[in-house]
Design an enzyme around this catalytic site. Structure first.
Site, PDB file in Angstrom:
ATOM      1  NE  ARG A  27      29.410 -21.732  50.834  1.00  0.00           N
ATOM      2  CZ  ARG A  27      29.509 -20.799  49.857  1.00  0.00           C
ATOM      3  NH1 ARG A  27      30.421 -20.593  48.979  1.00  0.00           N
ATOM      4  NH2 ARG A  27      28.409 -20.303  49.486  1.00  0.00           N
ATOM      5  NE  ARG A  71      31.258 -19.741  26.495  1.00  0.00           N
ATOM      6  CZ  ARG A  71      31.197 -19.303  25.346  1.00  0.00           C
ATOM      7  NH1 ARG A  71      31.372 -17.956  24.830  1.00  0.00           N
ATOM      8  NH2 ARG A  71      30.454 -20.078  24.112  1.00  0.00           N
ATOM      9  CG  HIS A  86      17.192 -29.560  53.960  1.00  0.00           C
ATOM     10  ND1 HIS A  86      18.423 -29.589  53.863  1.00  0.00           N
ATOM     11  CD2 HIS A  86      16.866 -28.054  53.549  1.00  0.00           C
ATOM     12  CE1 HIS A  86      18.938 -28.468  53.472  1.00  0.00           C
ATOM     13  NE2 HIS A  86      18.149 -27.467  53.445  1.00  0.00           N
ATOM     14  CE  LYS A  94      26.209 -23.303  48.756  1.00  0.00           C
ATOM     15  NZ  LYS A  94      25.528 -24.416  49.372  1.00  0.00           N
ATOM     16  CG  ASN A 125      24.363 -26.849  55.142  1.00  0.00           C
ATOM     17  OD1 ASN A 125      23.403 -26.264  54.494  1.00  0.00           O
ATOM     18  ND2 ASN A 125      25.206 -27.474  54.310  1.00  0.00           N
ATOM     19  CE  LYS A 182      27.110 -18.023  52.716  1.00  0.00           C
ATOM     20  NZ  LYS A 182      25.651 -18.151  52.256  1.00  0.00           N
ATOM     21  CG  HIS A 215      15.187 -22.504  54.509  1.00  0.00           C
ATOM     22  ND1 HIS A 215      15.671 -24.030  54.656  1.00  0.00           N
ATOM     23  CD2 HIS A 215      16.304 -21.899  54.834  1.00  0.00           C
ATOM     24  CE1 HIS A 215      16.782 -24.044  54.667  1.00  0.00           C
ATOM     25  NE2 HIS A 215      17.453 -22.892  54.805  1.00  0.00           N
ATOM     26  CG  HIS A 256      20.476 -25.638  57.062  1.00  0.00           C
ATOM     27  ND1 HIS A 256      20.689 -25.029  58.082  1.00  0.00           N
ATOM     28  CD2 HIS A 256      20.121 -24.997  56.244  1.00  0.00           C
ATOM     29  CE1 HIS A 256      20.778 -23.796  57.660  1.00  0.00           C
ATOM     30  NE2 HIS A 256      20.451 -23.621  56.685  1.00  0.00           N
ATOM     31  CD  GLU A 271      28.066 -26.687  50.250  1.00  0.00           C
ATOM     32  OE1 GLU A 271      27.556 -26.593  49.282  1.00  0.00           O
ATOM     33  OE2 GLU A 271      27.404 -26.181  51.239  1.00  0.00           O
ATOM     34  CD  GLU A 291      19.547 -20.079  57.216  1.00  0.00           C
ATOM     35  OE1 GLU A 291      20.431 -20.549  57.451  1.00  0.00           O
ATOM     36  OE2 GLU A 291      18.461 -20.467  56.267  1.00  0.00           O
TER      37      GLU A 291
HETATM   38  N1  LIG Z   1      22.526 -18.701  47.472  1.00  0.00           N
HETATM   39  C1  LIG Z   1      22.642 -19.023  48.897  1.00  0.00           C
HETATM   40  O1  LIG Z   1      23.722 -19.158  49.371  1.00  0.00           O
HETATM   41  C2  LIG Z   1      21.303 -19.125  49.620  1.00  0.00           C
HETATM   42  C3  LIG Z   1      21.183 -19.305  50.953  1.00  0.00           C
HETATM   43  C4  LIG Z   1      19.942 -19.410  51.542  1.00  0.00           C
HETATM   44  C5  LIG Z   1      18.767 -19.115  50.711  1.00  0.00           C
HETATM   45  N2  LIG Z   1      18.755 -19.054  49.461  1.00  0.00           N
HETATM   46  C6  LIG Z   1      17.761 -19.173  48.719  1.00  0.00           C
HETATM   47  O2  LIG Z   1      16.992 -17.764  49.059  1.00  0.00           O
HETATM   48  C7  LIG Z   1      15.529 -18.164  48.787  1.00  0.00           C
HETATM   49  C8  LIG Z   1      14.742 -17.548  49.913  1.00  0.00           C
HETATM   50  O3  LIG Z   1      15.209 -16.113  49.894  1.00  0.00           O
HETATM   51  P1  LIG Z   1      14.324 -15.287  50.933  1.00  0.00           P
HETATM   52  O4  LIG Z   1      13.870 -15.702  52.233  1.00  0.00           O
HETATM   53  O5  LIG Z   1      15.016 -13.740  50.998  1.00  0.00           O
HETATM   54  O6  LIG Z   1      12.662 -14.979  50.069  1.00  0.00           O
HETATM   55  P2  LIG Z   1      12.446 -14.409  48.809  1.00  0.00           P
HETATM   56  O7  LIG Z   1      13.511 -13.913  47.994  1.00  0.00           O
HETATM   57  O8  LIG Z   1      11.651 -15.433  48.394  1.00  0.00           O
HETATM   58  O9  LIG Z   1      11.545 -13.273  49.307  1.00  0.00           O
HETATM   59  C9  LIG Z   1      10.384 -13.570  50.012  1.00  0.00           C
HETATM   60  C10 LIG Z   1       9.301 -12.239  49.646  1.00  0.00           C
HETATM   61  O10 LIG Z   1       9.520 -11.036  50.205  1.00  0.00           O
HETATM   62  C11 LIG Z   1       9.323 -10.168  49.505  1.00  0.00           C
HETATM   63  N3  LIG Z   1      10.515  -9.030  49.699  1.00  0.00           N
HETATM   64  C12 LIG Z   1      11.664  -9.071  49.533  1.00  0.00           C
HETATM   65  N4  LIG Z   1      12.193  -7.984  50.006  1.00  0.00           N
HETATM   66  C13 LIG Z   1      11.144  -7.137  50.466  1.00  0.00           C
HETATM   67  C14 LIG Z   1      10.876  -5.961  51.244  1.00  0.00           C
HETATM   68  N5  LIG Z   1      12.048  -5.303  51.539  1.00  0.00           N
HETATM   69  N6  LIG Z   1       9.864  -5.650  51.636  1.00  0.00           N
HETATM   70  C15 LIG Z   1       8.749  -6.238  51.197  1.00  0.00           C
HETATM   71  N7  LIG Z   1       8.960  -7.731  50.535  1.00  0.00           N
HETATM   72  C16 LIG Z   1      10.172  -7.868  50.452  1.00  0.00           C
HETATM   73  C17 LIG Z   1       9.662 -10.761  47.958  1.00  0.00           C
HETATM   74  O11 LIG Z   1       9.204 -10.122  46.927  1.00  0.00           O
HETATM   75  C18 LIG Z   1       8.964 -12.175  47.984  1.00  0.00           C
HETATM   76  O12 LIG Z   1       7.547 -12.147  47.839  1.00  0.00           O
HETATM   77  C19 LIG Z   1      15.431 -19.601  48.501  1.00  0.00           C
HETATM   78  O13 LIG Z   1      15.168 -19.690  47.082  1.00  0.00           O
HETATM   79  C20 LIG Z   1      16.643 -20.267  48.837  1.00  0.00           C
HETATM   80  O14 LIG Z   1      16.859 -21.456  48.023  1.00  0.00           O
HETATM   81  C21 LIG Z   1      19.961 -19.014  48.875  1.00  0.00           C
END
Ligand SMILES: NC(=O)c1ccc[n+]([C@@H]2O[C@H](COP(=O)([O-])OP(=O)(O)OC[C@H]3O[C@@H](n4cnc5c(N)ncnc54)[C@H](O)[C@@H]3O)[C@@H](O)[C@H]2O)c1
Length: 338
Positions: A219, A113, A230, A135, A223, A205, A242, A226, A215, A177
């Site tokens: 918040r 938990r 999407h 999130k 977006n 942020k 994205h 976005h 949200e 982003e």
């Molecule tokens: N929680 C939130 O507020 C929030 C906000 C935006 C996006 N997200 C989520 O984040 C995800 C996307 O994240 P992302 O764009 O960071 O992609 P990701 O985490 O999928 O990483 C992309 C690729 O890069 C690789 N990688 C990571 N760091 C590296 C480094 N330093 N050197 C080489 N390779 C590296 C990873 O292993 C992966 O293969 C989505 O699932 C999305 O839904 C969450």
């Protein structure tokens, strides 16, 4: 080494620090809760960042790609945590991009938990967005991020050294982003170097999250860009990533605000100067997409509670605008069709 920036996410007793800069990883023990005796380090094989938590730890490697952002992965992690005897007095450390921090964060929120979690963001998108704000979640076959929890980390490390190995397309996605932050406040992010710019994005942020953690309203401005993004991701069956879609979405939001008379035409140029000129991101809608289809998809956006809803720039800044007519939307789209 340039100096590190320390940004606080001001959430009262749950306030935490985000440390930004080259070499920030050396400050990891600063953000690990004092009582933690053991750490579960969650990462991916592709993430070339080694963390040394300074306490007894085990490493858990999860798969890459959205198909691994699943309840199965969370179950595997929690079973691993149980086998190592992790307790609420310990800590989970997510080391990776948004995928790792979303999954590690959710596993930490659910296991016993809730156990403390620290994020080491290794992508630009993770640093300016995913690792900040609490999130967490995973996908279902029915849709992205459908199961999750708000679970704030105890601290976040954004070490820019990690970006040196980031594939170019991932960097582009982060820039898409990052571009949105240029329009959320009045300050000139272009005047800042990368460390200060990331720190300022984190701060923006943090301010928004502190004002509306779950949200309920404000918040939603995060977006910005976005709604079309999407729709483009779905319409291109995710050929557009994205961040690439957000870049186009930001330009669309500017055109729409202009068509609606909310901003002067020069403000559209300011958007293009950031997204296209500074970050080199594509801003046209990809060929072969039908505007009516995009409008249909935007109507179904989960944030669109009231007709076509957009986050739009205007005389008092960026805000949520509900019930926008279809005609100006089509006019703005037409400006961006190839
Ligand atoms: N929680 C939130 O507020 C929030 C906000 C935006 C996006 N997200 C989520 O984040 C995800 C996307 O994240 P992302 O764009 O960071 O992609 P990701 O985490 O999928 O990483 C992309 C690729 O890069 C690789 N990688 C990571 N760091 C590296 C480094 N330093 N050197 C080489 N390779 C590296 C990873 O292993 C992966 O293969 C989505 O699932 C999305 O839904 C969450």
């Amino acid at each position: 080494m340039s100096a590190l920036r320390h940004v606080t996410v001001p959430l009262g007793t749950r306030a935490y620090e985000v440390i930004v800069g080259r070499g920030a990883i050396d400050q990891l023990d600063r953000v690990i809760p004092e009582h933690a005796r053991r750490a579960a380090v969650v990462t991916q094989a592709e993430v070339p960042v080694e963390v040394v938590p300074g306490i007894d730890h085990e490493r858990f490697v999860i798969g890459s790609g959205e198909q691994h952002k699943s309840l199965d992965t969370v179950a595997d992690l929690c079973r691993g945590f149980a086998r190592m005897g992790l307790t609420r007095n310990d800590v989970v450390i997510g080391v990776g991009g948004g995928m790792v921090t979303d999954v590690a964060g959710f596993a930490a929120a659910a296991y016993h938990r809730g156990v403390p979690v620290v994020h080491v963001a290794t992508t630009l998108l993770g640093m300016v967005d995913a690792a900040i704000g609490g999130k967490t979640g995973v996908n279902l076959p029915e849709g992205k991020n459908l199961v999750g929890a708000f679970w704030q980390p105890s601290g976040v490390i954004c070490d820019l050294d990690a970006l040196d190995t980031l594939p170019e397309r991932e960097m582009r996605c982060g820039l898409g982003e990052m571009a949105k932050y240029h329009f959320l406040t009045g300050d000139d992010l272009l005047a800042l170097d990368l460390t200060d710019r990331i720190a300022r994005c984190v701060e923006i942020k943090a301010e928004v999250v502190a004002a509306d953690e779950r949200e309920g309203g404000r918040r939603a401005i995060l977006n910005y860009g976005h709604t079309l993004a999407h729709a483009l991701e779905i319409a291109t069956e995710h050929r557009l990533a994205h961040g690439e879609a957000v870049a186009i979405g930001l330009i669309f939001a500017a055109h729409l605000a202009d068509v609606l008379g909310r901003i002067p035409a020069e403000r559209v140029d300011e958007h293009l100067a950031v997204v296209a000129d500074e970050y080199g991101l594509a801003t046209d809608i990809p060929p072969g997409l039908d505007p009516a289809t995009l409008v249909g998809l935007m109507r179904r956006d989960k944030k669109a509670l009231d007709g076509l809803t957009f986050v739009l720039d205007g005389p008092t800044g960026v805000d949520v605008v509900a019930d926008v007519n279809e005609r100006p939307v089509l006019t703005a789209l037409a400006r961006m069709m190839p």
